[in-house]
Scaffold this motif. Structure first.
Motif, mmCIF file in Angstrom:
data_model
loop_
_atom_site.group_PDB
_atom_site.id
_atom_site.type_symbol
_atom_site.label_atom_id
_atom_site.label_comp_id
_atom_site.label_asym_id
_atom_site.label_seq_id
_atom_site.Cartn_x
_atom_site.Cartn_y
_atom_site.Cartn_z
ATOM 1 N N VAL A 153 0.917 -1.149 0.000
ATOM 2 C CA VAL A 153 0.000 0.000 0.000
ATOM 3 C C VAL A 153 0.947 1.187 0.000
ATOM 4 O O VAL A 153 1.454 1.596 1.037
ATOM 5 C CB VAL A 153 -0.920 -0.006 1.249
ATOM 6 C CG1 VAL A 153 -1.752 1.270 1.322
ATOM 7 C CG2 VAL A 153 -1.845 -1.231 1.223
ATOM 8 N N ASP A 154 1.225 1.718 -1.185
ATOM 9 C CA ASP A 154 2.344 2.659 -1.275
ATOM 10 C C ASP A 154 2.240 3.505 -2.545
ATOM 11 O O ASP A 154 1.467 3.184 -3.452
ATOM 12 C CB ASP A 154 3.664 1.865 -1.300
ATOM 13 C CG ASP A 154 4.813 2.635 -0.679
ATOM 14 O OD1 ASP A 154 4.684 3.862 -0.476
ATOM 15 O OD2 ASP A 154 5.846 2.008 -0.396
ATOM 16 N N ASN A 155 3.072 4.519 -2.602
ATOM 17 C CA ASN A 155 3.206 5.330 -3.804
ATOM 18 C C ASN A 155 4.452 4.918 -4.569
ATOM 19 O O ASN A 155 5.498 4.648 -3.959
ATOM 20 C CB ASN A 155 3.335 6.814 -3.438
ATOM 21 C CG ASN A 155 2.001 7.444 -3.110
ATOM 22 O OD1 ASN A 155 0.964 6.991 -3.585
ATOM 23 N ND2 ASN A 155 2.020 8.495 -2.307
ATOM 24 N N PHE A 156 4.338 4.870 -5.889
ATOM 25 C CA PHE A 156 5.486 4.535 -6.738
ATOM 26 C C PHE A 156 5.627 5.624 -7.794
ATOM 27 O O PHE A 156 4.636 5.997 -8.428
ATOM 28 C CB PHE A 156 5.266 3.178 -7.425
ATOM 29 C CG PHE A 156 5.260 2.020 -6.468
ATOM 30 C CD1 PHE A 156 6.424 1.322 -6.196
ATOM 31 C CD2 PHE A 156 4.101 1.659 -5.806
ATOM 32 C CE1 PHE A 156 6.424 0.265 -5.291
ATOM 33 C CE2 PHE A 156 4.088 0.604 -4.898
ATOM 34 C CZ PHE A 156 5.257 -0.089 -4.642
ATOM 35 N N GLU A 157 6.854 6.078 -7.973
ATOM 36 C CA GLU A 157 7.102 7.125 -8.970
ATOM 37 C C GLU A 157 7.576 6.466 -10.261
ATOM 38 O O GLU A 157 8.305 5.470 -10.223
ATOM 39 C CB GLU A 157 8.195 8.069 -8.441
ATOM 40 C CG GLU A 157 8.296 9.335 -9.246
ATOM 41 C CD GLU A 157 9.287 10.325 -8.654
ATOM 42 O OE1 GLU A 157 9.880 10.033 -7.592
ATOM 43 O OE2 GLU A 157 9.467 11.379 -9.267
ATOM 44 N N ARG A 158 7.134 7.004 -11.380
ATOM 45 C CA ARG A 158 7.646 6.508 -12.669
ATOM 46 C C ARG A 158 7.626 7.644 -13.670
ATOM 47 O O ARG A 158 6.918 8.639 -13.487
ATOM 48 C CB ARG A 158 6.825 5.314 -13.165
ATOM 49 C CG ARG A 158 5.437 5.668 -13.590
ATOM 50 C CD ARG A 158 4.622 4.467 -14.066
ATOM 51 N NE ARG A 158 3.209 4.785 -13.996
ATOM 52 C CZ ARG A 158 2.514 5.381 -14.960
ATOM 53 N NH1 ARG A 158 3.088 5.676 -16.104
ATOM 54 N NH2 ARG A 158 1.240 5.684 -14.810
ATOM 55 N N MET A 159 8.370 7.478 -14.748
ATOM 56 C CA MET A 159 8.350 8.455 -15.835
ATOM 57 C C MET A 159 7.195 8.093 -16.760
ATOM 58 O O MET A 159 6.952 6.923 -17.033
ATOM 59 C CB MET A 159 9.667 8.425 -16.621
ATOM 60 C CG MET A 159 10.854 8.998 -15.853
ATOM 61 S SD MET A 159 10.546 10.654 -15.191
ATOM 62 C CE MET A 159 10.630 11.620 -16.715
ATOM 63 N N ALA A 160 6.473 9.105 -17.200
ATOM 64 C CA ALA A 160 5.323 8.851 -18.071
ATOM 65 C C ALA A 160 5.344 9.834 -19.232
ATOM 66 O O ALA A 160 6.080 10.827 -19.212
ATOM 67 C CB ALA A 160 4.032 9.006 -17.276
ATOM 68 N N THR A 161 4.541 9.521 -20.242
ATOM 69 C CA THR A 161 4.453 10.372 -21.428
ATOM 70 C C THR A 161 3.032 10.884 -21.555
ATOM 71 O O THR A 161 2.077 10.093 -21.506
ATOM 72 C CB THR A 161 4.824 9.550 -22.690
ATOM 73 O OG1 THR A 161 6.087 8.926 -22.442
ATOM 74 C CG2 THR A 161 4.939 10.417 -23.921
ATOM 75 N N GLY A 162 2.871 12.180 -21.722
ATOM 76 C CA GLY A 162 1.551 12.785 -21.867
ATOM 77 C C GLY A 162 1.025 12.641 -23.279
ATOM 78 O O GLY A 162 1.723 12.146 -24.168
ATOM 79 N N PRO A 163 -0.217 13.102 -23.516
ATOM 80 C CA PRO A 163 -0.854 12.911 -24.823
ATOM 81 C C PRO A 163 -0.126 13.601 -25.964
ATOM 82 O O PRO A 163 -0.233 13.194 -27.119
ATOM 83 C CB PRO A 163 -2.262 13.497 -24.628
ATOM 84 C CG PRO A 163 -2.234 14.247 -23.343
ATOM 85 C CD PRO A 163 -1.089 13.754 -22.530
#
Ligand SMILES: C[S@@+](CC[C@H](N)C(=O)[O-])C[C@H]1O[C@@H](n2cnc3c(N)ncnc32)[C@H](O)[C@@H]1O
Length: 203
Positions: free
Chosen positions: A176-186
């Motif tokens: 039960v946690d937060n995970f950071e990741r790199m993402a790409t927007g539209p």
């Protein structure tokens, strides 16, 4: 506007094209688990369902939007896993598929319209068999490209878990946690985002 119209219009504006990749959290928490029956809530264009089916899961994948389901069925067909996924239209506010599951997954089952999300997830959680996994991911931050209000407040992982109203004596916490990741927007924007993840195993 009602939810069905909203999501129909949302998907009608999109191309059927998909990333071809599963949700990061699904891959992280499900890869390597014994396969079985999976229920996916809010499957969108079907990349998660296809990834599960390719890994040997028998998948029931539901969404409110017939257009999204059409894209998802084409996705399954392209990947040769159409016989392993039962796609079905459900407004989860009013109906859920029956049965029991080794995995119930809801990746970003979120909507700008009011719906009884926590109640739906609580009901679906009751369909997880012993040793099965309940896997829920929600946005835990506002990416720079989001149109959401800048002062939007996100529940902590513990608050998100508590809101489900589960009897926690019947669940083992995987995370039960937060995970950071790199993402790409539209529009191809790159940025870091936070996923709030609830992964619980039925005991
Ligand atoms: C933010 S999208 C996420 C889609 C996909 N799981 C993903 O991660 O890309 C939310 C999805 O939930 C579906 N949805 C929203 N409200 C729903 C409802 N009441 N019943 C069933 N599906 C719903 C939408 O059609 C949409 O596909």
């Amino acid at each position: 506007m009602d939810a069905r119209t909203f999501w129909e219009e949302t998907y009608e504006k999109q191309s059927p094209q998909t990333s071809g990749k599963p949700s990061a959290v699904l891959e992280r928490f499900v890869a390597g688990r014994p396969v079985g029956r999976a229920l996916e809530l809010g499957c969108g264009k079907g990349d998660d369902a296809v990834w599960l089916a390719k890994g040997g899961w028998q998948v029931t994948a539901v969404d409110i939007s017939e257009t999204a389901l059409g894209y998802a069925r084409a996705n399954a067909l392209r990947n040769g896993v159409q016989d392993n996924i039962a796609f079905a239209a459900h407004d989860l506010d009013t109906s859920l598929p029956g049965g029991t599951f080794d995995l119930v997954t809801a990746q970003f089952l979120q909507s700008p319209l009011e719906f009884a999300r926590d109640k739906i997830l609580n009901r679906a959680a009751q369909q997880v068999v012993t040793n099965g996994l309940l896997l829920i991911t929600t946005h835990g931050s506002r990416p720079s490209w989001s149109s959401a209000p800048e002062d939007m407040v996100f529940p902590t992982p513990a608050q998100a878990r508590d809101a489900l109203g589960l009897d926690m004596s019947r669940w083992k916490t995987v995370t039960v946690d937060n995970f950071e990741r790199m993402a790409t927007g539209p529009k191809g924007e790159k940025g870091s985002v936070i996923d709030t993840v609830i992964a619980l195993e039925r005991i």
